[in-house]
Write an enzyme that holds these catalytic residues in place. Sequence first.
Site, PDB file in Angstrom:
ATOM      1  CE  LYS A   1      -4.539   8.514  -1.932  1.00 44.97           C
ATOM      2  NZ  LYS A   1      -3.508   7.897  -1.736  1.00 44.97           N
TER       3      LYS A   1
HETATM    4  C1  LIG Z   1      -2.817   8.175  -0.606  1.00 46.78           C
HETATM    5  C2  LIG Z   1      -2.541   6.784   0.274  1.00 46.78           C
HETATM    6  C3  LIG Z   1      -2.523   6.847   1.078  1.00 46.78           C
HETATM    7  C4  LIG Z   1      -3.069   7.584   2.593  1.00 46.78           C
HETATM    8  O1  LIG Z   1      -4.502   7.774   2.429  1.00 46.78           O
HETATM    9  P1  LIG Z   1      -4.729   8.847   3.283  1.00 46.78           P
HETATM   10  O2  LIG Z   1      -6.213   9.081   2.791  1.00 46.78           O
HETATM   11  O3  LIG Z   1      -4.250   9.896   3.095  1.00 46.78           O
HETATM   12  O4  LIG Z   1      -4.125   8.976   4.608  1.00 46.78           O
HETATM   13  C5  LIG Z   1      -1.632   5.191   1.864  1.00 46.78           C
HETATM   14  N1  LIG Z   1      -1.402   4.671   0.275  1.00 46.78           N
HETATM   15  C6  LIG Z   1      -1.701   4.427  -0.678  1.00 46.78           C
HETATM   16  C7  LIG Z   1      -1.231   3.650  -1.501  1.00 46.78           C
HETATM   17  C8  LIG Z   1      -2.176   6.032  -1.012  1.00 46.78           C
HETATM   18  O5  LIG Z   1      -2.460   6.082  -2.232  1.00 46.78           O
END
Ligand SMILES: *Cc1c(COP(=O)(O)O)cnc(C)c1O
Length: 497
Positions: free
Chosen positions: A113
Amino acid sequence: MFYRSTRNSGVNVTSAQAIAQGISEDGGLFVPSEIPAISMDDIKKLGEMSYAERALFVFSKFLTDYTEAEIRYCVEGAYNTKNFDTENIAELAHLFDGTYMLELWHGPTCAFKDMALQILPYLLTTATKKINLDKKVVILVATSGDTGKAALEGFKDVPGTEILVFYPDNGVSAMQKKQMTTQEGQNVGVCAIKGNFDDAQNGVKAIFTNKEIGEKLAENGMMFSSANSINWGRLAPQIIYYVSSYAQLLKDGEIAEGDKINIVVPTGNFGNILAGYYAKKMGVPVNKLICASNANNVLTDFIKTGVYDRNRQFYATISPSMDILISSNLERLLYHLCGENDAQIREWFGKLASEGRYEVTDEVKKILAEEFYAGCCDDEKTKATIKEYYDKYSYTCDTHTAVAVSVYEEYVKATGDKTKTVIASTASPYKFSGSVLSALGKDNGSDEFTLVEELGKASGMPIPASLASLKDKEIRFSEVIAKDEMKDFVFRALNVK
Ligand SMILES: *Cc1c(COP(=O)(O)O)cnc(C)c1O
Protein backbone atom coordinates in the site's frame (compact mmCIF):
# COMPACT_ATOMS: atom_id res chain seq x y z
CA MET A 1 -7.61 12.81 -20.86
CA PHE A 2 -10.77 12.90 -18.79
CA TYR A 3 -12.32 10.63 -16.19
CA ARG A 4 -15.78 9.11 -16.37
CA SER A 5 -17.90 7.44 -13.72
CA THR A 6 -18.53 3.71 -14.11
CA ARG A 7 -22.18 4.47 -13.34
CA ASN A 8 -22.51 7.50 -15.61
CA SER A 9 -20.42 7.80 -18.75
CA GLY A 10 -21.60 11.40 -19.05
CA VAL A 11 -19.40 12.42 -16.12
CA ASN A 12 -16.33 14.19 -17.44
CA VAL A 13 -13.77 15.43 -14.91
CA THR A 14 -10.02 16.05 -14.85
CA SER A 15 -7.70 13.71 -12.98
CA ALA A 16 -7.23 16.38 -10.30
CA GLN A 17 -10.98 16.47 -9.74
CA ALA A 18 -11.22 12.67 -9.70
CA ILE A 19 -8.41 12.35 -7.17
CA ALA A 20 -9.70 15.14 -4.92
CA GLN A 21 -13.23 13.73 -4.94
CA GLY A 22 -12.26 10.04 -4.58
CA ILE A 23 -15.59 8.59 -5.71
CA SER A 24 -18.21 9.89 -8.13
CA GLU A 25 -21.40 11.38 -6.66
CA ASP A 26 -23.44 8.61 -8.29
CA GLY A 27 -21.50 5.99 -6.31
CA GLY A 28 -19.49 4.94 -9.37
CA LEU A 29 -15.71 4.85 -9.64
CA PHE A 30 -13.65 7.17 -11.82
CA VAL A 31 -12.04 5.56 -14.86
CA PRO A 32 -9.85 7.11 -17.58
CA SER A 33 -11.68 7.95 -20.81
CA GLU A 34 -9.00 6.06 -22.73
CA ILE A 35 -6.02 3.92 -21.82
CA PRO A 36 -2.82 5.58 -23.05
CA ALA A 37 -0.39 3.50 -25.08
CA ILE A 38 3.32 3.03 -24.46
CA SER A 39 5.69 1.50 -27.00
CA MET A 40 8.50 -1.01 -26.62
CA ASP A 41 10.90 1.88 -27.31
CA ASP A 42 9.40 3.75 -24.36
CA ILE A 43 9.82 0.69 -22.18
CA LYS A 44 13.44 0.30 -23.25
CA LYS A 45 14.14 3.90 -22.32
CA LEU A 46 12.50 3.39 -18.93
CA GLY A 47 15.03 0.64 -18.22
CA GLU A 48 17.73 3.30 -17.94
CA MET A 49 15.76 5.46 -15.52
CA SER A 50 15.23 5.60 -11.76
CA TYR A 51 11.90 4.49 -10.30
CA ALA A 52 10.86 8.12 -9.76
CA GLU A 53 11.56 8.90 -13.42
CA ARG A 54 9.65 5.85 -14.57
CA ALA A 55 6.78 7.04 -12.40
CA LEU A 56 6.97 10.50 -13.94
CA PHE A 57 6.65 8.97 -17.40
CA VAL A 58 3.63 6.82 -16.55
CA PHE A 59 1.83 9.54 -14.56
CA SER A 60 2.28 12.03 -17.39
CA LYS A 61 0.14 9.73 -19.55
CA PHE A 62 -2.74 9.59 -17.07
CA LEU A 63 -2.60 12.91 -15.20
CA THR A 64 -2.62 15.09 -18.31
CA ASP A 65 -3.92 18.11 -16.38
CA TYR A 66 -0.88 18.09 -14.05
CA THR A 67 2.22 19.95 -15.26
CA GLU A 68 5.48 18.08 -15.54
CA ALA A 69 6.85 20.15 -12.66
CA GLU A 70 3.88 19.16 -10.49
CA ILE A 71 4.31 15.47 -11.21
CA ARG A 72 8.04 15.73 -10.63
CA TYR A 73 7.41 17.30 -7.23
CA CYS A 74 5.09 14.39 -6.36
CA VAL A 75 7.30 11.51 -7.51
CA GLU A 76 10.46 12.95 -6.00
CA GLY A 77 8.73 13.55 -2.67
CA ALA A 78 7.47 9.97 -2.53
CA TYR A 79 9.89 7.62 -4.23
CA ASN A 80 13.20 8.18 -2.49
CA THR A 81 15.43 6.37 -0.01
CA LYS A 82 14.11 8.40 2.92
CA ASN A 83 10.80 6.58 2.52
CA PHE A 84 11.94 3.27 1.04
CA ASP A 85 14.75 1.04 2.26
CA THR A 86 15.95 0.21 -1.25
CA GLU A 87 17.10 2.42 -4.09
CA ASN A 88 15.00 0.44 -6.58
CA ILE A 89 11.85 1.28 -4.55
CA ALA A 90 10.10 -1.83 -5.97
CA GLU A 91 12.65 -4.61 -5.68
CA LEU A 92 12.62 -7.51 -8.13
CA ALA A 93 14.08 -10.60 -6.47
CA HIS A 94 15.04 -13.55 -8.62
CA LEU A 95 13.33 -16.50 -6.96
CA PHE A 96 14.24 -19.28 -9.37
CA ASP A 97 14.51 -19.73 -13.10
CA GLY A 98 11.98 -17.48 -14.81
CA THR A 99 10.15 -16.55 -11.61
CA TYR A 100 10.56 -13.18 -9.90
CA MET A 101 9.25 -11.72 -6.68
CA LEU A 102 8.18 -8.14 -7.08
CA GLU A 103 8.77 -6.96 -3.51
CA LEU A 104 6.42 -4.06 -3.00
CA TRP A 105 6.92 -3.76 0.75
CA HIS A 106 10.12 -1.75 1.13
CA GLY A 107 8.21 1.37 2.22
CA PRO A 108 7.60 2.77 5.71
CA THR A 109 4.70 0.47 6.69
CA CYS A 110 6.04 -2.75 5.13
CA ALA A 111 3.10 -3.45 2.78
CA PHE A 112 2.51 -2.69 -0.89
CA LYS A 113 0.00 0.00 0.00
CA ASP A 114 2.97 2.34 0.54
CA MET A 115 3.65 2.29 -3.21
CA ALA A 116 0.50 4.36 -3.70
CA LEU A 117 -0.03 5.92 -0.30
CA GLN A 118 3.36 7.56 -0.11
CA ILE A 119 2.46 9.54 -3.22
CA LEU A 120 -1.30 10.01 -2.83
CA PRO A 121 -0.98 12.92 -0.36
CA TYR A 122 1.22 14.72 -2.90
CA LEU A 123 -1.16 14.00 -5.76
CA LEU A 124 -4.15 15.04 -3.68
CA THR A 125 -2.80 18.27 -2.20
CA THR A 126 -1.53 19.24 -5.65
CA ALA A 127 -5.00 18.50 -7.03
CA THR A 128 -6.80 20.66 -4.47
CA LYS A 129 -4.50 23.58 -5.29
CA LYS A 130 -5.06 23.08 -9.02
CA ILE A 131 -8.81 23.18 -8.73
CA ASN A 132 -8.79 25.94 -6.10
CA LEU A 133 -10.49 23.93 -3.41
CA ASP A 134 -10.19 25.88 -0.22
CA LYS A 135 -11.72 23.14 1.87
CA LYS A 136 -10.05 20.87 4.33
CA VAL A 137 -9.93 17.36 2.84
CA VAL A 138 -11.11 14.64 5.19
CA ILE A 139 -9.77 11.25 4.18
CA LEU A 140 -12.02 8.40 5.25
CA VAL A 141 -10.47 4.96 5.14
CA ALA A 142 -11.86 1.48 5.59
CA THR A 143 -9.02 -0.96 6.04
CA SER A 144 -8.46 -4.67 6.18
CA GLY A 145 -5.20 -3.86 7.95
CA ASP A 146 -2.57 -2.45 5.61
CA THR A 147 -4.24 0.47 3.87
CA GLY A 148 -5.06 2.11 7.19
CA LYS A 149 -1.51 2.31 8.42
CA ALA A 150 -0.10 3.24 5.02
CA ALA A 151 -2.67 6.03 4.64
CA LEU A 152 -2.04 7.31 8.18
CA GLU A 153 1.68 7.39 7.56
CA GLY A 154 1.21 9.13 4.20
CA PHE A 155 -1.22 11.78 5.44
CA LYS A 156 -0.01 12.43 8.99
CA ASP A 157 0.42 16.16 9.53
CA VAL A 158 -0.13 16.96 5.85
CA PRO A 159 -1.54 20.52 5.95
CA GLY A 160 -5.16 20.88 4.84
CA THR A 161 -6.00 17.23 5.51
CA GLU A 162 -7.52 15.14 8.26
CA ILE A 163 -7.57 11.34 8.18
CA LEU A 164 -9.93 8.88 9.88
CA VAL A 165 -9.42 5.13 9.68
CA PHE A 166 -11.85 2.30 10.45
CA TYR A 167 -10.67 -1.28 10.84
CA PRO A 168 -12.46 -4.53 11.78
CA ASP A 169 -11.79 -5.13 15.47
CA ASN A 170 -10.99 -8.83 15.13
CA GLY A 171 -9.88 -8.75 11.52
CA VAL A 172 -6.27 -7.52 11.61
CA SER A 173 -2.98 -8.96 12.83
CA ALA A 174 -1.49 -7.94 16.20
CA MET A 175 1.23 -5.98 14.42
CA GLN A 176 -1.23 -4.24 12.12
CA LYS A 177 -3.31 -3.21 15.12
CA LYS A 178 -0.25 -1.91 16.95
CA GLN A 179 0.81 0.07 13.88
CA MET A 180 -2.53 1.87 13.70
CA THR A 181 -3.37 2.38 17.37
CA THR A 182 0.01 3.99 18.07
CA GLN A 183 -0.16 6.34 15.07
CA GLU A 184 1.35 9.77 15.66
CA GLY A 185 0.20 13.03 14.11
CA GLN A 186 -2.22 15.87 14.90
CA ASN A 187 -4.68 15.19 12.07
CA VAL A 188 -5.28 11.46 12.55
CA GLY A 189 -8.03 9.32 14.06
CA VAL A 190 -8.36 5.53 14.28
CA CYS A 191 -11.35 3.47 15.33
CA ALA A 192 -12.18 -0.24 15.44
CA ILE A 193 -15.62 -1.43 14.40
CA LYS A 194 -17.52 -4.52 15.46
CA GLY A 195 -17.80 -6.10 12.04
CA ASN A 196 -15.64 -7.21 9.15
CA PHE A 197 -13.89 -5.27 6.39
CA ASP A 198 -16.95 -5.26 4.14
CA ASP A 199 -18.93 -3.60 6.94
CA ALA A 200 -16.24 -0.95 7.29
CA GLN A 201 -16.08 -0.37 3.52
CA ASN A 202 -19.87 -0.21 3.19
CA GLY A 203 -20.05 2.23 6.10
CA VAL A 204 -17.45 4.49 4.55
CA LYS A 205 -19.11 4.37 1.11
CA ALA A 206 -22.48 5.21 2.70
CA ILE A 207 -21.02 8.23 4.52
CA PHE A 208 -19.35 9.38 1.31
CA THR A 209 -22.45 9.32 -0.81
CA ASN A 210 -24.83 10.68 1.85
CA LYS A 211 -25.90 14.16 0.66
CA GLU A 212 -26.85 15.42 4.11
CA ILE A 213 -23.52 14.50 5.64
CA GLY A 214 -21.72 16.05 2.67
CA GLU A 215 -23.63 19.32 3.09
CA LYS A 216 -22.90 19.36 6.81
CA LEU A 217 -19.22 19.03 6.08
CA ALA A 218 -19.32 21.73 3.43
CA GLU A 219 -20.91 24.13 5.95
CA ASN A 220 -17.87 23.49 8.11
CA GLY A 221 -15.37 24.10 5.30
CA MET A 222 -14.57 20.44 4.75
CA MET A 223 -15.03 17.75 2.13
CA PHE A 224 -14.48 14.00 2.04
CA SER A 225 -12.02 12.11 -0.07
CA SER A 226 -10.81 8.54 -0.09
CA ALA A 227 -7.47 6.81 0.27
CA ASN A 228 -8.95 3.41 -0.56
CA SER A 229 -8.33 1.92 -3.95
CA ILE A 230 -11.66 3.31 -5.10
CA ASN A 231 -9.62 6.53 -5.54
CA TRP A 232 -7.93 6.78 -8.94
CA GLY A 233 -4.95 8.32 -7.12
CA ARG A 234 -4.41 4.91 -5.52
CA LEU A 235 -4.71 2.96 -8.75
CA ALA A 236 -2.49 5.02 -11.04
CA PRO A 237 0.66 4.63 -8.90
CA GLN A 238 0.16 0.87 -8.90
CA ILE A 239 0.39 0.67 -12.69
CA ILE A 240 3.93 2.01 -12.50
CA TYR A 241 5.55 -0.99 -10.85
CA TYR A 242 4.27 -3.38 -13.47
CA VAL A 243 5.61 -1.19 -16.28
CA SER A 244 8.81 -0.76 -14.28
CA SER A 245 9.20 -4.52 -13.71
CA TYR A 246 9.01 -5.25 -17.41
CA ALA A 247 11.52 -2.49 -18.17
CA GLN A 248 13.84 -3.87 -15.50
CA LEU A 249 13.61 -7.50 -16.66
CA LEU A 250 14.35 -6.35 -20.20
CA LYS A 251 17.31 -4.26 -19.09
CA ASP A 252 18.68 -7.14 -17.00
CA GLY A 253 18.44 -9.47 -19.99
CA GLU A 254 15.97 -11.77 -18.21
CA ILE A 255 13.51 -11.34 -21.08
CA ALA A 256 13.80 -10.27 -24.72
CA GLU A 257 11.91 -7.41 -26.33
CA GLY A 258 8.26 -8.34 -26.75
CA ASP A 259 8.41 -11.48 -24.57
CA LYS A 260 5.27 -11.90 -22.57
CA ILE A 261 5.22 -12.26 -18.79
CA ASN A 262 2.58 -13.55 -16.40
CA ILE A 263 1.62 -11.45 -13.40
CA VAL A 264 0.37 -13.12 -10.21
CA VAL A 265 -1.40 -11.01 -7.61
CA PRO A 266 -2.75 -11.93 -4.17
CA THR A 267 -6.09 -10.19 -4.42
CA GLY A 268 -8.67 -8.63 -2.13
CA ASN A 269 -10.27 -5.44 -3.37
CA PHE A 270 -9.02 -6.11 -6.93
CA GLY A 271 -6.98 -2.89 -7.03
CA ASN A 272 -3.51 -4.32 -7.43
CA ILE A 273 -4.42 -6.79 -10.15
CA LEU A 274 -6.49 -4.18 -11.97
CA ALA A 275 -3.37 -2.02 -12.15
CA GLY A 276 -1.69 -4.98 -13.87
CA TYR A 277 -4.58 -5.08 -16.33
CA TYR A 278 -4.11 -1.37 -17.11
CA ALA A 279 -0.37 -1.95 -17.63
CA LYS A 280 -1.21 -4.68 -20.11
CA LYS A 281 -3.69 -2.49 -21.96
CA MET A 282 -1.04 0.25 -22.15
CA GLY A 283 1.24 -2.10 -24.03
CA VAL A 284 3.23 -4.12 -21.50
CA PRO A 285 3.33 -7.65 -22.98
CA VAL A 286 1.37 -9.68 -20.45
CA ASN A 287 0.14 -13.21 -21.02
CA LYS A 288 -2.09 -14.10 -18.04
CA LEU A 289 -3.11 -12.07 -15.04
CA ILE A 290 -3.36 -14.64 -12.27
CA CYS A 291 -5.79 -13.71 -9.51
CA ALA A 292 -5.04 -15.45 -6.21
CA SER A 293 -7.54 -15.52 -3.34
CA ASN A 294 -7.56 -17.04 0.13
CA ALA A 295 -10.56 -18.97 1.51
CA ASN A 296 -12.70 -15.93 0.69
CA ASN A 297 -12.74 -17.08 -2.91
CA VAL A 298 -15.56 -15.04 -4.37
CA LEU A 299 -13.26 -13.81 -7.16
CA THR A 300 -12.07 -17.32 -8.05
CA ASP A 301 -15.65 -18.39 -8.58
CA PHE A 302 -16.47 -15.20 -10.45
CA ILE A 303 -13.60 -15.46 -12.91
CA LYS A 304 -14.36 -19.13 -13.50
CA THR A 305 -18.15 -18.84 -13.87
CA GLY A 306 -19.08 -15.20 -14.49
CA VAL A 307 -21.35 -15.29 -11.44
CA TYR A 308 -20.45 -12.94 -8.60
CA ASP A 309 -22.08 -14.14 -5.42
CA ARG A 310 -21.21 -12.64 -2.08
CA ASN A 311 -23.83 -14.73 -0.26
CA ARG A 312 -21.35 -17.04 1.36
CA GLN A 313 -19.51 -17.64 4.57
CA PHE A 314 -16.91 -15.02 5.48
CA TYR A 315 -13.63 -16.44 6.77
CA ALA A 316 -11.08 -14.67 8.98
CA THR A 317 -7.80 -16.02 7.57
CA ILE A 318 -4.08 -15.62 8.19
CA SER A 319 -3.98 -13.33 5.13
CA PRO A 320 -6.41 -10.76 6.60
CA SER A 321 -5.78 -8.03 4.02
CA MET A 322 -7.56 -10.27 1.52
CA ASP A 323 -10.55 -11.11 3.70
CA ILE A 324 -13.01 -9.35 1.45
CA LEU A 325 -16.24 -10.41 -0.22
CA ILE A 326 -16.97 -7.21 -2.13
CA SER A 327 -14.07 -6.37 -4.42
CA SER A 328 -14.71 -2.75 -5.33
CA ASN A 329 -12.36 -2.42 -8.26
CA LEU A 330 -14.03 -5.19 -10.20
CA GLU A 331 -16.51 -2.49 -11.14
CA ARG A 332 -13.79 -0.68 -13.09
CA LEU A 333 -12.72 -3.82 -14.93
CA LEU A 334 -16.29 -4.71 -15.87
CA TYR A 335 -16.94 -1.17 -17.10
CA HIS A 336 -14.08 -1.59 -19.57
CA LEU A 337 -15.01 -5.15 -20.49
CA CYS A 338 -18.65 -4.41 -21.25
CA GLY A 339 -17.82 -1.61 -23.66
CA GLU A 340 -18.18 1.22 -21.13
CA ASN A 341 -21.87 0.48 -20.80
CA ASP A 342 -22.83 2.43 -17.67
CA ALA A 343 -26.43 1.16 -17.69
CA GLN A 344 -25.12 -2.39 -17.55
CA ILE A 345 -22.88 -1.51 -14.58
CA ARG A 346 -25.76 0.15 -12.75
CA GLU A 347 -27.81 -2.99 -13.24
CA TRP A 348 -25.11 -5.40 -12.03
CA PHE A 349 -24.03 -3.34 -9.04
CA GLY A 350 -27.63 -2.57 -8.17
CA LYS A 351 -28.17 -6.32 -7.99
CA LEU A 352 -25.02 -6.75 -5.93
CA ALA A 353 -26.38 -4.23 -3.41
CA SER A 354 -29.89 -5.69 -3.29
CA GLU A 355 -29.36 -9.43 -3.82
CA GLY A 356 -25.63 -9.84 -3.31
CA ARG A 357 -25.33 -11.50 -6.70
CA TYR A 358 -25.08 -10.78 -10.43
CA GLU A 359 -24.07 -12.65 -13.56
CA VAL A 360 -22.16 -11.08 -16.43
CA THR A 361 -22.82 -11.65 -20.15
CA ASP A 362 -21.26 -14.47 -22.18
CA GLU A 363 -19.11 -11.92 -23.97
CA VAL A 364 -17.62 -10.67 -20.71
CA LYS A 365 -17.14 -14.25 -19.49
CA LYS A 366 -15.12 -14.96 -22.61
CA ILE A 367 -12.79 -12.00 -22.09
CA LEU A 368 -12.38 -12.89 -18.41
CA ALA A 369 -11.27 -16.39 -19.40
CA GLU A 370 -8.79 -15.02 -21.93
CA GLU A 371 -7.19 -12.41 -19.71
CA PHE A 372 -7.31 -14.04 -16.28
CA TYR A 373 -6.66 -17.23 -14.42
CA ALA A 374 -8.04 -17.55 -10.91
CA GLY A 375 -7.31 -19.82 -7.99
CA CYS A 376 -7.53 -19.89 -4.22
CA CYS A 377 -5.88 -21.53 -1.26
CA ASP A 378 -6.78 -22.06 2.38
CA ASP A 379 -4.67 -21.32 5.46
CA GLU A 380 -3.19 -24.78 5.63
CA LYS A 381 -1.96 -24.59 2.04
CA THR A 382 -0.69 -21.07 2.64
CA LYS A 383 1.42 -22.27 5.54
CA ALA A 384 2.69 -25.29 3.63
CA THR A 385 3.77 -22.95 0.81
CA ILE A 386 5.68 -20.67 3.20
CA LYS A 387 7.51 -23.71 4.57
CA GLU A 388 8.21 -25.13 1.12
CA TYR A 389 9.78 -21.91 -0.20
CA TYR A 390 11.73 -21.40 3.00
CA ASP A 391 13.20 -24.89 2.74
CA LYS A 392 13.69 -24.97 -1.03
CA TYR A 393 14.76 -21.42 -1.88
CA SER A 394 15.66 -19.91 1.52
CA TYR A 395 13.02 -17.30 0.76
CA THR A 396 10.65 -16.20 3.51
CA CYS A 397 7.39 -14.83 2.21
CA ASP A 398 4.44 -13.41 4.06
CA THR A 399 1.03 -15.09 4.18
CA HIS A 400 -0.53 -13.01 1.36
CA THR A 401 2.39 -13.57 -0.98
CA ALA A 402 2.24 -17.29 -0.17
CA VAL A 403 -1.35 -17.39 -1.41
CA ALA A 404 -0.11 -16.02 -4.73
CA VAL A 405 2.77 -18.49 -4.87
CA SER A 406 0.47 -21.41 -4.16
CA VAL A 407 -2.03 -20.41 -6.86
CA TYR A 408 0.83 -19.85 -9.30
CA GLU A 409 2.10 -23.39 -8.68
CA GLU A 410 -1.40 -24.72 -9.25
CA TYR A 411 -1.56 -22.71 -12.50
CA VAL A 412 1.71 -24.15 -13.79
CA LYS A 413 0.55 -27.67 -12.95
CA ALA A 414 -2.77 -27.14 -14.69
CA THR A 415 -1.41 -25.46 -17.83
CA GLY A 416 2.27 -26.34 -18.19
CA ASP A 417 2.79 -22.66 -19.07
CA LYS A 418 6.49 -21.76 -18.96
CA THR A 419 6.06 -18.01 -19.51
CA LYS A 420 8.31 -15.97 -17.23
CA THR A 421 6.36 -14.78 -14.25
CA VAL A 422 6.30 -11.86 -11.84
CA ILE A 423 4.67 -12.56 -8.47
CA ALA A 424 3.52 -9.52 -6.53
CA SER A 425 4.89 -9.83 -3.00
CA THR A 426 2.58 -7.58 -1.06
CA ALA A 427 3.84 -7.52 2.52
CA SER A 428 6.96 -8.03 4.57
CA PRO A 429 6.77 -11.33 6.47
CA TYR A 430 7.48 -9.32 9.62
CA LYS A 431 3.97 -7.90 9.51
CA PHE A 432 2.62 -11.40 10.03
CA SER A 433 5.43 -12.88 12.10
CA GLY A 434 3.18 -15.14 14.18
CA SER A 435 1.59 -16.87 11.18
CA VAL A 436 4.87 -17.11 9.27
CA LEU A 437 6.70 -18.63 12.25
CA SER A 438 3.84 -21.01 12.84
CA ALA A 439 4.16 -22.12 9.20
CA LEU A 440 7.85 -22.74 9.85
CA GLY A 441 6.99 -24.70 13.00
CA LYS A 442 8.66 -22.07 15.18
CA ASP A 443 5.83 -20.13 16.82
CA ASN A 444 6.43 -20.13 20.54
CA GLY A 445 3.36 -18.10 21.48
CA SER A 446 5.23 -14.96 22.45
CA ASP A 447 4.14 -11.35 21.98
CA GLU A 448 4.46 -9.78 18.53
CA PHE A 449 7.83 -8.16 19.17
CA THR A 450 9.48 -11.33 20.42
CA LEU A 451 8.04 -13.04 17.35
CA VAL A 452 9.64 -10.40 15.15
CA GLU A 453 13.00 -11.19 16.72
CA GLU A 454 12.43 -14.91 16.27
CA LEU A 455 11.56 -14.39 12.63
CA GLY A 456 14.71 -12.33 12.24
CA LYS A 457 16.74 -15.30 13.44
CA ALA A 458 14.88 -17.73 11.20
CA SER A 459 14.84 -15.64 8.02
CA GLY A 460 18.09 -13.70 8.27
CA MET A 461 16.21 -10.69 6.88
CA PRO A 462 16.84 -7.27 8.43
CA ILE A 463 14.09 -6.29 10.89
CA PRO A 464 12.30 -3.14 9.68
CA ALA A 465 13.02 -0.33 12.15
CA SER A 466 9.47 0.99 11.72
CA LEU A 467 8.06 -2.22 13.21
CA ALA A 468 10.66 -2.73 15.95
CA SER A 469 10.16 0.82 17.23
CA LEU A 470 6.42 0.32 17.81
CA LYS A 471 7.22 -1.56 20.97
CA ASP A 472 7.84 1.60 22.95
CA LYS A 473 5.03 3.68 21.52
CA GLU A 474 1.92 4.46 23.53
CA ILE A 475 -1.52 3.37 22.37
CA ARG A 476 -3.39 6.51 21.30
CA PHE A 477 -6.57 4.99 19.86
CA SER A 478 -8.53 2.21 21.55
CA GLU A 479 -12.15 3.02 20.72
CA VAL A 480 -14.38 0.20 19.41
CA ILE A 481 -17.79 1.10 17.99
CA ALA A 482 -20.77 -0.63 16.36
CA LYS A 483 -20.86 -0.43 12.59
CA ASP A 484 -23.86 1.91 12.63
CA GLU A 485 -21.98 4.42 14.80
CA MET A 486 -19.43 5.37 12.16
CA LYS A 487 -21.17 8.59 11.18
CA ASP A 488 -21.27 9.76 14.81
CA PHE A 489 -17.61 8.98 15.18
CA VAL A 490 -16.79 11.03 12.10
CA PHE A 491 -18.78 14.05 13.32
CA ARG A 492 -17.22 13.80 16.75
CA ALA A 493 -13.70 13.49 15.41
CA LEU A 494 -14.22 16.49 13.13
CA ASN A 495 -16.00 18.54 15.78
CA VAL A 496 -19.07 18.89 13.55
CA LYS A 497 -22.34 19.36 15.40
C1 LIG B 1 -4.31 -4.89 0.34
C2 LIG B 1 -3.50 -6.12 0.29
C3 LIG B 1 -3.77 -7.13 -0.65
C4 LIG B 1 -4.93 -7.05 -1.61
O1 LIG B 1 -4.76 -6.04 -2.58
P1 LIG B 1 -6.01 -5.51 -3.40
O2 LIG B 1 -5.50 -4.37 -4.21
O3 LIG B 1 -7.02 -5.07 -2.38
O4 LIG B 1 -6.50 -6.63 -4.23
C5 LIG B 1 -2.93 -8.22 -0.69
N1 LIG B 1 -1.90 -8.35 0.18
C6 LIG B 1 -1.62 -7.41 1.10
C7 LIG B 1 -0.48 -7.63 2.03
C8 LIG B 1 -2.40 -6.27 1.18
O5 LIG B 1 -2.11 -5.32 2.11
